[in-house]
Design a protein around this motif. Structure first.
Motif, PDB file in Angstrom:
ATOM      1  N   GLU A   1       0.827  -1.209   0.000  1.00  0.00           N
ATOM      2  CA  GLU A   1       0.000   0.000   0.000  1.00  0.00           C
ATOM      3  C   GLU A   1       0.865   1.265   0.000  1.00  0.00           C
ATOM      4  OE1 GLU A   1      -2.750   2.245   3.297  1.00  0.00           O
ATOM      5  OE2 GLU A   1      -2.893   0.059   3.198  1.00  0.00           O
ATOM      6  N   LEU A   2       1.914   1.269   0.788  1.00  0.00           N
ATOM      7  CA  LEU A   2       2.797   2.437   0.853  1.00  0.00           C
ATOM      8  C   LEU A   2       3.537   2.670  -0.462  1.00  0.00           C
ATOM      9  CD1 LEU A   2       4.122   1.893   4.461  1.00  0.00           C
ATOM     10  CD2 LEU A   2       2.715   3.816   3.684  1.00  0.00           C
ATOM     11  N   THR A   3       3.858   1.596  -1.180  1.00  0.00           N
ATOM     12  CA  THR A   3       4.546   1.787  -2.464  1.00  0.00           C
ATOM     13  C   THR A   3       3.618   2.428  -3.491  1.00  0.00           C
ATOM     14  OG1 THR A   3       4.023  -0.430  -3.321  1.00  0.00           O
ATOM     15  CG2 THR A   3       6.088  -0.173  -2.066  1.00  0.00           C
ATOM     16  N   THR A   4       2.328   2.146  -3.405  1.00  0.00           N
ATOM     17  CA  THR A   4       1.386   2.771  -4.347  1.00  0.00           C
ATOM     18  C   THR A   4       1.252   4.262  -4.079  1.00  0.00           C
ATOM     19  OG1 THR A   4      -0.561   2.262  -2.994  1.00  0.00           O
ATOM     20  CG2 THR A   4       0.082   0.623  -4.654  1.00  0.00           C
ATOM     21  N   LYS A   5       1.622   4.683  -2.876  1.00  0.00           N
ATOM     22  CA  LYS A   5       1.603   6.104  -2.510  1.00  0.00           C
ATOM     23  C   LYS A   5       2.978   6.739  -2.661  1.00  0.00           C
ATOM     24  CE  LYS A   5      -2.072   5.357   0.865  1.00  0.00           C
ATOM     25  NZ  LYS A   5      -2.438   5.415   2.284  1.00  0.00           N
ATOM     26  N   ASN A   6       3.946   5.968  -3.172  1.00  0.00           N
ATOM     27  CA  ASN A   6       5.338   6.426  -3.293  1.00  0.00           C
ATOM     28  C   ASN A   6       5.905   6.932  -1.969  1.00  0.00           C
ATOM     29  OD1 ASN A   6       5.922   5.816  -5.997  1.00  0.00           O
ATOM     30  ND2 ASN A   6       4.710   7.581  -6.652  1.00  0.00           N
ATOM     31  N   ASP A   7       5.520   6.284  -0.882  1.00  0.00           N
ATOM     32  CA  ASP A   7       5.970   6.669   0.451  1.00  0.00           C
ATOM     33  C   ASP A   7       7.178   5.811   0.831  1.00  0.00           C
ATOM     34  OD1 ASP A   7       6.360   7.302   3.115  1.00  0.00           O
ATOM     35  OD2 ASP A   7       4.271   6.971   3.708  1.00  0.00           O
ATOM     36  N   LEU A   8       8.352   6.261   0.389  1.00  0.00           N
ATOM     37  CA  LEU A   8       9.571   5.489   0.630  1.00  0.00           C
ATOM     38  C   LEU A   8       9.929   5.438   2.113  1.00  0.00           C
ATOM     39  CD1 LEU A   8      11.772   3.872  -0.766  1.00  0.00           C
ATOM     40  CD2 LEU A   8      13.091   5.983  -0.972  1.00  0.00           C
ATOM     41  N   GLU A   9       9.746   6.539   2.818  1.00  0.00           N
ATOM     42  CA  GLU A   9      10.061   6.534   4.254  1.00  0.00           C
ATOM     43  C   GLU A   9       9.140   5.583   5.009  1.00  0.00           C
ATOM     44  OE1 GLU A   9      10.570   9.536   8.060  1.00  0.00           O
ATOM     45  OE2 GLU A   9      10.622  10.354   6.025  1.00  0.00           O
ATOM     46  N   GLY A  10       7.852   5.642   4.689  1.00  0.00           N
ATOM     47  CA  GLY A  10       6.905   4.720   5.329  1.00  0.00           C
ATOM     48  C   GLY A  10       7.228   3.267   4.990  1.00  0.00           C
ATOM     49  N   ALA A  11       7.625   3.033   3.727  1.00  0.00           N
ATOM     50  CA  ALA A  11       7.995   1.679   3.315  1.00  0.00           C
ATOM     51  C   ALA A  11       9.236   1.210   4.085  1.00  0.00           C
ATOM     52  CB  ALA A  11       8.244   1.635   1.809  1.00  0.00           C
ATOM     53  N   SER A  12      10.183   2.120   4.301  1.00  0.00           N
ATOM     54  CA  SER A  12      11.396   1.764   5.062  1.00  0.00           C
ATOM     55  C   SER A  12      11.045   1.345   6.481  1.00  0.00           C
ATOM     56  CB  SER A  12      12.361   2.949   5.106  1.00  0.00           C
ATOM     57  OG  SER A  12      12.798   3.281   3.818  1.00  0.00           O
ATOM     58  N   HIS A  13      10.200   2.107   7.133  1.00  0.00           N
ATOM     59  CA  HIS A  13       9.800   1.779   8.515  1.00  0.00           C
ATOM     60  C   HIS A  13       8.994   0.480   8.555  1.00  0.00           C
ATOM     61  CE1 HIS A  13      11.328   5.401  10.415  1.00  0.00           C
ATOM     62  NE2 HIS A  13      10.829   6.100   9.395  1.00  0.00           N
ATOM     63  N   THR A  14       8.136   0.286   7.574  1.00  0.00           N
ATOM     64  CA  THR A  14       7.316  -0.922   7.535  1.00  0.00           C
ATOM     65  C   THR A  14       8.177  -2.149   7.256  1.00  0.00           C
ATOM     66  OG1 THR A  14       5.426   0.388   6.818  1.00  0.00           O
ATOM     67  CG2 THR A  14       5.280  -1.978   6.451  1.00  0.00           C
ATOM     68  N   TYR A  15       9.188  -1.995   6.399  1.00  0.00           N
ATOM     69  CA  TYR A  15      10.109  -3.104   6.147  1.00  0.00           C
ATOM     70  C   TYR A  15      10.858  -3.464   7.437  1.00  0.00           C
ATOM     71  CZ  TYR A  15      14.087  -5.796   4.502  1.00  0.00           C
ATOM     72  OH  TYR A  15      15.037  -6.765   4.345  1.00  0.00           O
ATOM     73  N   ALA A  16      11.274  -2.465   8.179  1.00  0.00           N
ATOM     74  CA  ALA A  16      11.949  -2.733   9.461  1.00  0.00           C
ATOM     75  C   ALA A  16      11.011  -3.511  10.391  1.00  0.00           C
ATOM     76  CB  ALA A  16      12.399  -1.430  10.103  1.00  0.00           C
ATOM     77  N   GLN A  17       9.752  -3.122  10.416  1.00  0.00           N
ATOM     78  CA  GLN A  17       8.764  -3.823  11.247  1.00  0.00           C
ATOM     79  C   GLN A  17       8.607  -5.275  10.771  1.00  0.00           C
ATOM     80  OE1 GLN A  17       4.909  -1.963  11.208  1.00  0.00           O
ATOM     81  NE2 GLN A  17       4.015  -3.451  12.600  1.00  0.00           N
ATOM     82  N   LEU A  18       8.565  -5.474   9.460  1.00  0.00           N
ATOM     83  CA  LEU A  18       8.444  -6.818   8.896  1.00  0.00           C
ATOM     84  C   LEU A  18       9.632  -7.688   9.298  1.00  0.00           C
ATOM     85  CD1 LEU A  18       6.467  -8.272   6.824  1.00  0.00           C
ATOM     86  CD2 LEU A  18       8.191  -7.726   5.108  1.00  0.00           C
TER      87      LEU A  18
END
Length: 163
Positions: A107-124
């Motif tokens: 979902e974050l990639t569809t919004k081009n939210d790289l920072e959010g994707a980085s934090h979510t990847y860390a959570q994963l």
């Protein structure tokens, strides 16, 4: 003895062929079956690491389609028999949380939210590590196929061999 009918001869011939075929197959020991299953688990975990590498590469380059590809692969893997063959209350919850986090990453990639994707990847990544640690350290019992094994006795005790 009386004369054998063609039907009787045919039945004997088929029985001999089937018996010969079955006898020529190797007998698989319990140890070999466990080793084969453990090798499949190790290969499966390597696939999961490959998907995680795709996500990390996508974050660092930045490449949103690559992040989506890795997260999608992880979601698909979570539905495979190898993944769902582990049964325990905490594992089931960990797995559901993992899928939700991977979906959030997409979902974050569809919004081009790289920072959010980085934090979510860390959570994963933390979720993966915590699940493996819990199964390894607590020796949690998991159901695999027809039997119950201690989690320590399979891949989790030797997870360093994946690196």
């Amino acid at each position: 003895m009386g004369q054998r009918t063609p039907a009787f001869r045919y039945i004997v011939m088929v029985a001999l062929l089937i018996g010969g075929t079955l006898a020529s197959r190797p007998i698989i020991t319990a140890e070999a079956a466990v080793a084969g299953r453990d090798a499949k688990i190790k290969s499966f975990m390597r696939q999961k690491l490959k998907a995680a590498d795709q996500i990390l590469e996508g974050i660092t380059t930045p490449n949103m389609p690559l992040i989506r590809k890795g997260a999608t692969a992880m979601i698909h893997m979570s539905k495979e028999a190898m993944w769902v063959s582990f049964k325990s209350p905490s594992y089931t919850q960990d797995s559901a949380d993992f899928v939700r986090t991977a979906e959030r990453l997409i979902e974050l990639t569809t919004k081009n939210d790289l920072e959010g994707a980085s934090h979510t990847y860390a959570q994963l990544t933390i979720q993966c590590a915590n699940c493996h640690r819990r199964l390894r350290d607590q020796g949690e019992r998991v159901v695999m196929g027809n039997g119950v094994r201690e989690a320590q006795g399979i891949l989790f005790a030797n997870s360093s061999s994946l690196h």
